[in-house]
Write a protein that holds these residues in place. Structure first.
Motif, PDB file in Angstrom:
ATOM      1  N   VAL A 157       0.434  -3.813   4.289  1.00  0.00           N
ATOM      2  CA  VAL A 157       0.264  -2.377   4.524  1.00  0.00           C
ATOM      3  C   VAL A 157       1.659  -1.788   4.773  1.00  0.00           C
ATOM      4  O   VAL A 157       2.443  -2.330   5.556  1.00  0.00           O
ATOM      5  N   LEU A 213      -1.310  -0.307  -3.859  1.00  0.00           N
ATOM      6  CA  LEU A 213      -2.711  -0.216  -3.453  1.00  0.00           C
ATOM      7  C   LEU A 213      -2.933   1.017  -2.583  1.00  0.00           C
ATOM      8  O   LEU A 213      -2.256   1.185  -1.564  1.00  0.00           O
ATOM      9  N   TYR A 250       0.186   5.841   0.198  1.00  0.00           N
ATOM     10  CA  TYR A 250      -0.843   6.872   0.354  1.00  0.00           C
ATOM     11  C   TYR A 250      -0.353   8.243  -0.100  1.00  0.00           C
ATOM     12  O   TYR A 250      -1.108   9.210  -0.064  1.00  0.00           O
ATOM     13  N   ASP A 266      -8.980   1.292  -3.531  1.00  0.00           N
ATOM     14  CA  ASP A 266     -10.130   0.660  -2.866  1.00  0.00           C
ATOM     15  C   ASP A 266     -11.416   1.437  -3.081  1.00  0.00           C
ATOM     16  O   ASP A 266     -11.419   2.681  -3.011  1.00  0.00           O
ATOM     17  N   HIS A 277     -11.837  -9.071  -3.307  1.00  0.00           N
ATOM     18  CA  HIS A 277     -11.174  -9.222  -2.000  1.00  0.00           C
ATOM     19  C   HIS A 277     -12.055 -10.138  -1.148  1.00  0.00           C
ATOM     20  O   HIS A 277     -13.194  -9.776  -0.840  1.00  0.00           O
ATOM     21  N   LYS A 316     -10.607  -2.016  -6.217  1.00  0.00           N
ATOM     22  CA  LYS A 316     -10.758  -3.231  -5.408  1.00  0.00           C
ATOM     23  C   LYS A 316     -12.045  -3.125  -4.594  1.00  0.00           C
ATOM     24  O   LYS A 316     -12.321  -2.058  -4.012  1.00  0.00           O
ATOM     25  N   THR A 371       0.849  -1.191   0.000  1.00  0.00           N
ATOM     26  CA  THR A 371       0.000   0.000   0.000  1.00  0.00           C
ATOM     27  C   THR A 371       0.884   1.240   0.000  1.00  0.00           C
ATOM     28  O   THR A 371       2.045   1.197   0.426  1.00  0.00           O
ATOM     29  N   GLY A 394      -5.188   1.715  -0.244  1.00  0.00           N
ATOM     30  CA  GLY A 394      -6.176   0.943   0.509  1.00  0.00           C
ATOM     31  C   GLY A 394      -6.985   1.842   1.433  1.00  0.00           C
ATOM     32  O   GLY A 394      -6.516   2.914   1.860  1.00  0.00           O
ATOM     33  N   ASP A 395      -8.185   1.352   1.777  1.00  0.00           N
ATOM     34  CA  ASP A 395      -8.950   2.105   2.778  1.00  0.00           C
ATOM     35  C   ASP A 395      -8.320   1.936   4.160  1.00  0.00           C
ATOM     36  O   ASP A 395      -8.741   2.576   5.126  1.00  0.00           O
ATOM     37  N   SER A 396      -7.258   1.113   4.239  1.00  0.00           N
ATOM     38  CA  SER A 396      -6.434   1.060   5.461  1.00  0.00           C
ATOM     39  C   SER A 396      -5.899   2.441   5.803  1.00  0.00           C
ATOM     40  O   SER A 396      -5.451   2.667   6.930  1.00  0.00           O
TER      41      SER A 396
HETATM   42  O1  KIV Z   1      -6.964  -1.405   2.661  1.00  0.00           O
HETATM   43  C1  KIV Z   1      -5.982  -2.142   2.506  1.00  0.00           C
HETATM   44  O2  KIV Z   1      -4.828  -1.767   2.733  1.00  0.00           O
HETATM   45  C2  KIV Z   1      -6.214  -3.490   2.037  1.00  0.00           C
HETATM   46  C3  KIV Z   1      -5.101  -4.478   2.167  1.00  0.00           C
HETATM   47  C4  KIV Z   1      -5.021  -4.890   3.573  1.00  0.00           C
HETATM   48  C5  KIV Z   1      -5.251  -5.618   1.236  1.00  0.00           C
HETATM   49  O3  KIV Z   1      -7.288  -3.809   1.591  1.00  0.00           O
END
Ligand code: KIV
Length: 274
Positions: A223, A51, A34, A93, A145, A121, A32, A53-55
């Motif tokens: 992440v 990615l 950002y 995401d 996912h 995703k 990931t 990610g919504d993380s």
């Molecule tokens: O949001 C995210 O970082 C994810 C990963 C954990 C796959 O979906």
């Protein structure tokens, strides 16, 4: 061998190339990111897929879960990350309920594609199959996912390993085939026993990317903050490994992660569920 030594995989990634990688047994390294600066480091040191990610809700904004993350948040960070990439494929995401209907998902995906996403995703199967079909028929590549889907935390009551019971493992198999048939180009498997993920990988035509799903997947994702050993304020799951400790620098950690994914040494049994 450095990651750029193999000319075939040194080019900018495309969606069709992911299927070629699976067919060739070439493991995919995903992380990931950002922001633009970290994205640049990842892109230059061997990461194939990045990615947004919504993380980001948990590791950037310090929230308790991914639930409050909005399409605007993901679009903002997608634009930042896109400006740092020249080789890695950018996946973003669809956050909580942005995929509640096919139409909402299309609108959100349009915003993310405009910000630079090359694939979106989304979590789950069931009614999401219609959305996967709707998006892919409209030229939006989709990554599914399955396994632990963090957007289901309210229903699940926590983050738990999925697919341990025979029925749940069978369901995971069915869903993985269904998302591929609906048009998904890739599948993230999260927190699934290694043997189950390996057998899903063998029966699914699309590349699987594991996170807490053992070494039998076609690729791995972590992440970024976790693989750099940062204290995010959340308990690090068993599958997380601190690559900064061995890499010595952010660039070294990223290169060490990519090398370990490619040679199959990550994840080992200590970073997987049996
Ligand atoms: O949001 C995210 O970082 C994810 C990963 C954990 C796959 O979906």
């Amino acid at each position: 061998m450095g990651y750029l030594d193999d000319e075939k995989w040194a080019k900018a990634w495309t969606v069709p190339a992911l299927a070629e990688a699976k067919a060739a047994g070439r493991k995919l390294a995903m992380l990931t990111a950002y922001d633009a600066s970290f994205a640049r480091v990842l892109d230059r040191h061997g990461v194939d897929l990045v990615l947004v990610g919504d993380s980001l809700g948990m590791v950037v904004r310090g929230l308790a879960s991914t639930i409050p993350v909005t399409v605007g948040d993901i679009a903002y960070h997608t634009a930042a990350v896109a400006s740092g990439l020249s080789r890695a494929l950018l996946v973003s995401d669809l956050p909580f309920l942005a995929d509640a209907t096919p139409e909402r998902a299309l609108d959100a995906s349009q915003q993310l594609a405009a910000a630079g996403a090359q694939m979106v995703k989304l979590e789950g199967a069931g009614h999401k199959l219609e959305t996967i079909r709707f998006l892919t028929e409209r030229e939006i590549p989709v990554c599914a996912h399955l396994g632990l889907t963090p957007q289901s935390v309210l229903r699940l009551g926590g983050y738990k390993v999925q697919g341990r019971e025979e029925r749940a493992a069978a369901r995971l198999h069915e869903d993985s085939v269904a998302v591929a048939e609906a048009g998904a180009s890739m599948l993230v498997l999260e927190c699934v026993p290694s043997a189950v993920a390996a057998s899903v990988t063998a029966t699914t035509p699309i590349p699987t990317i594991g996170i807490g799903a053992g070494p039998g997947c076609d690729g791995q994702v972590l992440v970024l903050h976790d693989m750099l050993g940062l204290d995010t304020g959340h308990r690090a799951p068993k599958f997380v490994k601190d690559f900064l400790a061995e890499g010595g620098s952010v660039a070294g950690a990223v290169a060490a992660y990519c090398a370990a994914v490619r040679d199959g040494s990550f994840p080992d049994a200590a970073h997987a569920y049996q």
